[in-house]
Motif scaffolding. Sequence first.
Motif, PDB file in Angstrom:
ATOM      1  N   CYS B 430       0.745  -1.025   0.102  1.00 49.74           N
ATOM      2  CA  CYS B 430       0.003  -0.107   0.041  1.00 49.74           C
ATOM      3  C   CYS B 430       0.874   1.287   0.042  1.00 49.74           C
ATOM      4  CB  CYS B 430      -0.850   0.014   1.100  1.00 49.74           C
ATOM      5  SG  CYS B 430       0.132  -0.056   2.744  1.00 49.74           S
ATOM      6  N   CYS B 435       3.761  -1.131   6.968  1.00 55.89           N
ATOM      7  CA  CYS B 435       3.352  -2.542   6.448  1.00 55.89           C
ATOM      8  C   CYS B 435       4.577  -3.091   5.899  1.00 55.89           C
ATOM      9  CB  CYS B 435       2.406  -2.180   5.291  1.00 55.89           C
ATOM     10  SG  CYS B 435       0.736  -1.964   5.680  1.00 55.89           S
ATOM     11  N   CYS B 461      -2.362  -4.936  -0.267  1.00 53.94           N
ATOM     12  CA  CYS B 461      -1.247  -4.961   0.214  1.00 53.94           C
ATOM     13  C   CYS B 461      -1.028  -6.088   1.003  1.00 53.94           C
ATOM     14  CB  CYS B 461      -1.354  -3.779   1.241  1.00 53.94           C
ATOM     15  SG  CYS B 461       0.205  -3.560   2.418  1.00 53.94           S
ATOM     16  N   CYS B 464      -1.840  -5.228   5.176  1.00 56.32           N
ATOM     17  CA  CYS B 464      -3.049  -4.610   5.646  1.00 56.32           C
ATOM     18  C   CYS B 464      -4.280  -4.755   4.708  1.00 56.32           C
ATOM     19  CB  CYS B 464      -3.102  -3.100   5.644  1.00 56.32           C
ATOM     20  SG  CYS B 464      -2.711  -2.104   3.993  1.00 56.32           S
TER      21      CYS B 464
HETATM   22 ZN   LIG Z   1      -0.410  -1.921   3.704  1.00 48.37          ZN
END
Ligand SMILES: [Zn+2]
Lengths: 478, 478
Positions: B430, B435, B461, B464
């Motif tokens: 993302c 992340c 992603c 997430c």
């Molecule tokens: Zn992410």
Amino acid sequence: MSQKREDFSKWYIDTIQKADLLDYTPVRGCIAFKPDGYELWEHIKEEMDSRFKETGHRNAYFPMLIPETFFQKEKDHIEGFSPELPWVTEAAGEKLEERLALRPTSETMIGHLYSKWIKSYRDLPVLINQWANVFRWEKKTLPFIRTSEFLWQEGHTAHVDEEDARKETMQMLNIYKEVVEGLLAIPVYDGEKTPSERFAGAVDTYSIEAMMKDGKAVQAGTSHYLGTKFAEAFDIKYLTRENKHENVHTTSWGTSTRLIGSVIMVHGDEQGLVLPPRIAPTQVVLIPVGPWKKNPAIIDKLDEIFVALKVKGIRVRLDDSDQSPGYKFNEWELKGVPVRIELGPRDLEGNQVMMKARDEREKLVVSLDTVVESIEKELNTMQTRLFEKAKAFLAENSHTHLDTIDQLNQHLADAEKKGHIPGWVLAGWCGDDACETNVKDKTKFTTRNIPFNPPQTKHTCINCGNEAKHTVWFARAY
Amino acid sequence: MSQKREDFSKWYIDTIQKADLLDYTPVRGCIAFKPDGYELWEHIKEEMDSRFKETGHRNAYFPMLIPETFFQKEKDHIEGFSPELPWVTEAAGEKLEERLALRPTSETMIGHLYSKWIKSYRDLPVLINQWANVFRWEKKTLPFIRTSEFLWQEGHTAHVDEEDARKETMQMLNIYKEVVEGLLAIPVYDGEKTPSERFAGAVDTYSIEAMMKDGKAVQAGTSHYLGTKFAEAFDIKYLTRENKHENVHTTSWGTSTRLIGSVIMVHGDEQGLVLPPRIAPTQVVLIPVGPWKKNPAIIDKLDEIFVALKVKGIRVRLDDSDQSPGYKFNEWELKGVPVRIELGPRDLEGNQVMMKARDEREKLVVSLDTVVESIEKELNTMQTRLFEKAKAFLAENSHTHLDTIDQLNQHLADAEKKGHIPGWVLAGWCGDDACETNVKDKTKFTTRNIPFNPPQTKHTCINCGNEAKHTVWFARAY
Ligand SMILES: [Zn+2]
Ligand SMILES: [Zn+2]
């Protein structure tokens, strides 16, 4: 060109600057080699490297940082180098347990490693060379000639016995002589160094010595027979065919970026740099003259010559910038470009170009039909011509008739008065350090080397008048 | 060959040692490159250097020691490098007024000099490369891959605008890809680094990434667009055609001796080193077999082949030592020599030799009439074959079906159980640093690059599950 000391230094510094070979930096004595300066080194490197490989040597690379304890293993070596060493004392935020020197030369690190690598006569000879940066934190610096960091090659070999090691020492000195004379067009005297001028840790040091235009000498390359000194210090032993443990005999030999300084000081003139064609970054520059912009056939013809030269491997530039021809002539002369070709409307009409060699006064008329061949020939001729000129200069300023220190002093006074350079002096020496020192103190002349082929043999010491053991070149030196 | 972590490390260290490529020294993390190790670098250097020159770059050399104040001028740069710097604090018996760093890279020194060299748009672009030793005092070292001192090239260019600088950045990345794939037979993925993996001081960093046989990644070359960051820090301005002062846009790009480590870890096998023919110090070894000493015709014939190969520029060795053939086979296999030729009395009778490629199981019978052509052909074929094998390996271990961190964890557990390597994973990201960090903390997989040509585009992603901004290669890395 004035050869007076201050004038010559100024000329040297100016010439380098105008030819755009290097720049200074805020780090004391450390210079940046700009592309034209570095390319001189690249050509020297190529030629040396191929000679080393032809004679069975291989390149390797050793750590730049050398533990302090390594230096202490060879007494003469540490004495010679310790005054000039820079030290790393901290790294990654921590103080080091032992100081690490920036290598001034690599005998110690290599000695340590050779003691691990060499076990038996089957491992010998070890013939290794290294291209590297080295450091000597000297008080007085001079671009290319003496800088805190410089580039060099250092050969390090190990042999079964003295005979083999001495043969190597001489072989490498001969290669240096051939490259310096052949590629750089610098004639040299080869010979043995006196003990006071030996490399720190060597049994015997040999050198080639070159004469600059101010009459001072540059040691252009050295080759050392180290005997078993480093073998003893670092325990480099091998098992002979008869199963005995023996020390190896080692050599080392080096040339450096000071060769670039020598090229400048041997060949340069009032108009700036003069480069021997074989090492010139640009060998030929093509310049349109007259109202060439109105006549596209001129640039077309120069393009044609450009391509034809390129194909032959000749390093050529076409200067079609907006500057005036006069400005361009001057600029490329400052850079020492060996051959300049001018082509204008009238030349084109006459099916010809004007050709000017950097070291000659007159321009030559050359037919467009044979221009490439004429340029090739001129590059070769100029290479030889520069060497012959330098050789004549060396001979002219090599004095062999001065046999006492009084005569030498008189010669120096005369030279001073007439504005001549003092040159070098071939003289006898009894072998006593005190005599060498006295000559140095009185005249600033130091022993350069004991030539292998002296033009004559001297029988009395220049200082004490006693019987001469050696015939020696004395000179002021960089 | 076991690809388990400890086994692979051991195999790597052993292989290097047995192939005689380097030696360790008492200076932490500083290795000596022995001739066979250094020659690999020489071949890489030749190829890179000629590509650089073809594209208009010239070499130069800059001081190795960099004043502390220089580093402080670019904030990200000092933050990135200061934890790893060794410092010179004393020289020639005196404490220095300012500490001097051993260069980890030369942007600062070069920035300082470019601000003096660049005045007008006429001076641009400046296209310079440097071959040099650099220092990064890292905690964990691994021969060739991560050492305190290493050898590299660093290109530094300055341009009138972003477009020109970005073109250069891409051009050099492409040259790296071509050389690494063509010369080293190592397939790579090219792409852009995520911000957390950028060079300290870069606007954008691009890389080529190679997969080792244990599935870990090596960043094989990087090229940086530095924007005007260094121009601002060092005041590198030029006068435009419109007489305005503008910042230049700079780039830098580098490859290093870690490429040697990559060659070993990509092509090596249980028998030791496997070298792509184009960089092998010895490409062909000729070995007499059977009772060859009684039959001088055998050595005569091998000498003949030796000369014929030599003339063609092929790097050939004749092993006529007293060791047994089996011993020799093993020794030259450890060294990774691409082609072995065996000749014994029966072969000679049959007008043939046995030819064995290092990476193939079977020996081939080759007629003596065409032996040189057969060897030449095999060297070419092997070069291609090694590349194709490595490409297949890369494809096989590039996983594109793992879209969540749970799937990735499951994959890692499965791989562990089966004794497979985990390989690389193509996943969506993302763009959020958190992340990236979470994936790293949980799996030790870091972002390698955002490939220019991903095999597919990911939409969520991996961490997430939100919309992916980028499709990224994740892998464990050296
Ligand atoms: Zn992410
Ligand atoms: Zn005397």
